[in-house]
Enzyme design. Structure first.
Site, PDB file in Angstrom:
ATOM      1  N   TYR A   1     -23.892 -68.358  63.035  1.00 43.15           N
ATOM      2  CA  TYR A   1     -22.566 -68.403  62.388  1.00 43.15           C
ATOM      3  C   TYR A   1     -22.692 -68.986  60.983  1.00 43.15           C
ATOM      4  CZ  TYR A   1     -17.657 -69.676  61.541  1.00 43.15           C
ATOM      5  OH  TYR A   1     -16.394 -69.810  60.990  1.00 43.15           O
TER       6      TYR A   1
ATOM      7  N   SER B   1     -16.290 -70.773  55.224  1.00 40.32           N
ATOM      8  CA  SER B   1     -16.177 -71.919  56.136  1.00 40.32           C
ATOM      9  C   SER B   1     -16.885 -73.093  55.486  1.00 40.32           C
ATOM     10  CB  SER B   1     -16.868 -71.554  57.453  1.00 40.32           C
ATOM     11  OG  SER B   1     -17.037 -72.698  58.265  1.00 40.32           O
TER      12      SER B   1
HETATM   13  P1  NDP Z   1      -8.978 -66.403  65.591  1.00 38.63           P
HETATM   14  O1  NDP Z   1      -9.902 -66.131  66.737  1.00 38.63           O
HETATM   15  O2  NDP Z   1      -7.624 -66.919  65.871  1.00 38.63           O
HETATM   16  O3  NDP Z   1      -8.825 -65.120  64.677  1.00 38.63           O
HETATM   17  C1  NDP Z   1      -9.863 -64.198  64.462  1.00 38.63           C
HETATM   18  C2  NDP Z   1      -9.239 -62.898  64.005  1.00 38.63           C
HETATM   19  O4  NDP Z   1     -10.293 -61.965  63.738  1.00 38.63           O
HETATM   20  C3  NDP Z   1      -8.349 -62.274  65.064  1.00 38.63           C
HETATM   21  O5  NDP Z   1      -7.187 -61.776  64.444  1.00 38.63           O
HETATM   22  C4  NDP Z   1      -9.180 -61.133  65.616  1.00 38.63           C
HETATM   23  O6  NDP Z   1      -8.313 -60.080  66.016  1.00 38.63           O
HETATM   24  C5  NDP Z   1      -9.976 -60.737  64.390  1.00 38.63           C
HETATM   25  N1  NDP Z   1     -11.174 -59.999  64.694  1.00 38.63           N
HETATM   26  C6  NDP Z   1     -12.243 -60.391  65.432  1.00 38.63           C
HETATM   27  N2  NDP Z   1     -13.139 -59.397  65.517  1.00 38.63           N
HETATM   28  C7  NDP Z   1     -12.627 -58.358  64.789  1.00 38.63           C
HETATM   29  C8  NDP Z   1     -13.091 -57.047  64.495  1.00 38.63           C
HETATM   30  N3  NDP Z   1     -14.248 -56.593  64.945  1.00 38.63           N
HETATM   31  N4  NDP Z   1     -12.300 -56.250  63.731  1.00 38.63           N
HETATM   32  C9  NDP Z   1     -11.105 -56.694  63.267  1.00 38.63           C
HETATM   33  N5  NDP Z   1     -10.629 -57.920  63.506  1.00 38.63           N
HETATM   34  C10 NDP Z   1     -11.384 -58.731  64.270  1.00 38.63           C
HETATM   35  O7  NDP Z   1      -9.802 -67.415  64.649  1.00 38.63           O
HETATM   36  P2  NDP Z   1      -9.479 -68.049  63.217  1.00 38.63           P
HETATM   37  O8  NDP Z   1      -8.141 -67.703  62.764  1.00 38.63           O
HETATM   38  O9  NDP Z   1      -9.873 -69.455  63.306  1.00 38.63           O
HETATM   39  O10 NDP Z   1     -10.572 -67.318  62.316  1.00 38.63           O
HETATM   40  C11 NDP Z   1     -10.278 -66.582  61.147  1.00 38.63           C
HETATM   41  C12 NDP Z   1     -11.394 -66.772  60.135  1.00 38.63           C
HETATM   42  O11 NDP Z   1     -11.463 -68.143  59.734  1.00 38.63           O
HETATM   43  C13 NDP Z   1     -12.793 -66.406  60.640  1.00 38.63           C
HETATM   44  O12 NDP Z   1     -13.496 -65.715  59.625  1.00 38.63           O
HETATM   45  C14 NDP Z   1     -13.440 -67.772  60.881  1.00 38.63           C
HETATM   46  O13 NDP Z   1     -14.846 -67.734  60.776  1.00 38.63           O
HETATM   47  C15 NDP Z   1     -12.797 -68.581  59.767  1.00 38.63           C
HETATM   48  N6  NDP Z   1     -12.852 -70.030  59.959  1.00 38.63           N
HETATM   49  C16 NDP Z   1     -12.191 -70.619  61.011  1.00 38.63           C
HETATM   50  C17 NDP Z   1     -12.289 -71.988  61.206  1.00 38.63           C
HETATM   51  C18 NDP Z   1     -11.629 -72.678  62.354  1.00 38.63           C
HETATM   52  O14 NDP Z   1     -11.918 -73.867  62.574  1.00 38.63           O
HETATM   53  N7  NDP Z   1     -10.742 -72.055  63.108  1.00 38.63           N
HETATM   54  C19 NDP Z   1     -13.054 -72.842  60.277  1.00 38.63           C
HETATM   55  C20 NDP Z   1     -13.696 -72.116  59.218  1.00 38.63           C
HETATM   56  C21 NDP Z   1     -13.589 -70.759  59.070  1.00 38.63           C
HETATM   57  P3  NDP Z   1      -8.578 -59.009  67.173  1.00 38.63           P
HETATM   58  O15 NDP Z   1      -9.257 -59.724  68.298  1.00 38.63           O
HETATM   59  O16 NDP Z   1      -7.182 -58.552  67.503  1.00 38.63           O
HETATM   60  O17 NDP Z   1      -9.389 -57.923  66.557  1.00 38.63           O
END
Ligand code: NDP
Length: 247
Positions: free
Chosen positions: A155, A142
């Site tokens: 975070y 990030s």
């Molecule tokens: P979302 O909430 O849309 O996606 C998060 C994903 O992580 C989901 O598919 C969720 O699936 C999965 N997840 C969460 N906990 C678990 C777990 N314990 N085991 C397996 N899967 C898990 O958010 P984003 O797409 O935005 O986030 C994706 C990545 O991008 C993260 O690492 C985030 O920190 C990073 N990021 C995002 C930014 C943003 O502005 N959106 C900016 C910078 C970085 P499920 O609940 O089905 O398990």
């Protein structure tokens, strides 16, 4: 640029947001994609949609905090598609809160998913990749992995961990011809923000709804760019920010 045709790619956290966009773009670029996350219904819907487009996709329901579950994701992928060429450790959570309103439960969850989840992912593929002298690990960091953000102390700490872990890993694995990259998105429109329950902190520290932010597709294109480089080129880190709010 190299082709991704028939490359095997595992993407964690691929049931929504950036992870979903990454599997869609990798599949369109020719890769066989293997999805992992906890929500089976979402994974099933994405897989079916990709198959209906003539693309190659499968999934394993998996919680990245449990090393045996992520190992199973990799093993089942190998059985169906062959050895893993690309692993994207993308699963992550983010909860806005001020340090004065700290919550042990949320602290632990952020650390377990964002840090241990990435370590578990790497552990599941590293032996196979190094023995084959081929592979690419992408860890989702990030802009908060480059500087700390108010309201996101834990975070930001987890994403600094991802950067430090990836830097060390990159140096160790280079001799085995395995690449390690991090992607550092700025604000991306996904479900990530919706999990914050402290609405006051979200309003104080979060990005306003009206701000123009980037899309998950923009990050997915960055990932395809990183994994499509020729063998002798490594994109170690890629910071992707909205042009209107650079870091
Ligand atoms: P979302 O909430 O849309 O996606 C998060 C994903 O992580 C989901 O598919 C969720 O699936 C999965 N997840 C969460 N906990 C678990 C777990 N314990 N085991 C397996 N899967 C898990 O958010 P984003 O797409 O935005 O986030 C994706 C990545 O991008 C993260 O690492 C985030 O920190 C990073 N990021 C995002 C930014 C943003 O502005 N959106 C900016 C910078 C970085 P499920 O609940 O089905 O398990």
């Amino acid at each position: 640029m190299t082709t991704l045709k028939d490359k095997v790619a595992v993407v964690t956290g691929s049931s929504s947001g950036i992870g979903e966009a990454i599997v869609r773009h990798l599949a369109l670029a020719g890769a066989k994609v293997s999805l992992g996350a906890r929500r089976a219904d979402r994974l099933e819907a994405i897989k079916s949609d990709l198959l209906s487009q003539g693309l190659k996709a499968r999934y394993t329901v998996c919680d990245v905090t449990d090393s045996s579950q992520i190992k199973r994701l990799v093993e089942e992928t190998e059985q169906e598609f062959g050895p893993v060429d690309i692993l994207v450790n993308n699963a992550g959570v983010m909860y806005y809160r001020g340090v004065l309103k700290s919550s042990e439960e949320l602290d632990n969850r952020e650390i377990d998913i964002n840090c241990k989840g990435v370590v578990n992912g790497v552990s599941a593929v590293v032996e196979s990749m190094t023995s084959r002298k081929s592979g690419h690990i992408i860890n989702m960091s990030s802009n908060a992995g480059r500087r700390g953000f108010a309201g996101l102390a834990v975070y930001s700490g987890t994403k600094f961990f991802v950067e430090g872990f990836s830097q060390a890993l990159r140096q160790e694995l280079a001799e085995h011809n395995v690449k390690v990259s991090t992607v550092q998105p700025g604000d991306v429109k996904t479900e990530l923000m919706s999990h914050t329950t402290d609405k006051e902190a979200a309003a104080k520290y979060g990005v306003a709804e009206s701000t123009s932010i980037i899309s998950a597709d923009d990050i997915a294109r960055a990932v395809v760019y990183i994994v499509s480089q020729p063998d002798n080129i490594a994109i170690n880190e890629l910071l992707v920010e909205p042009s209107s709010i650079p870091m």
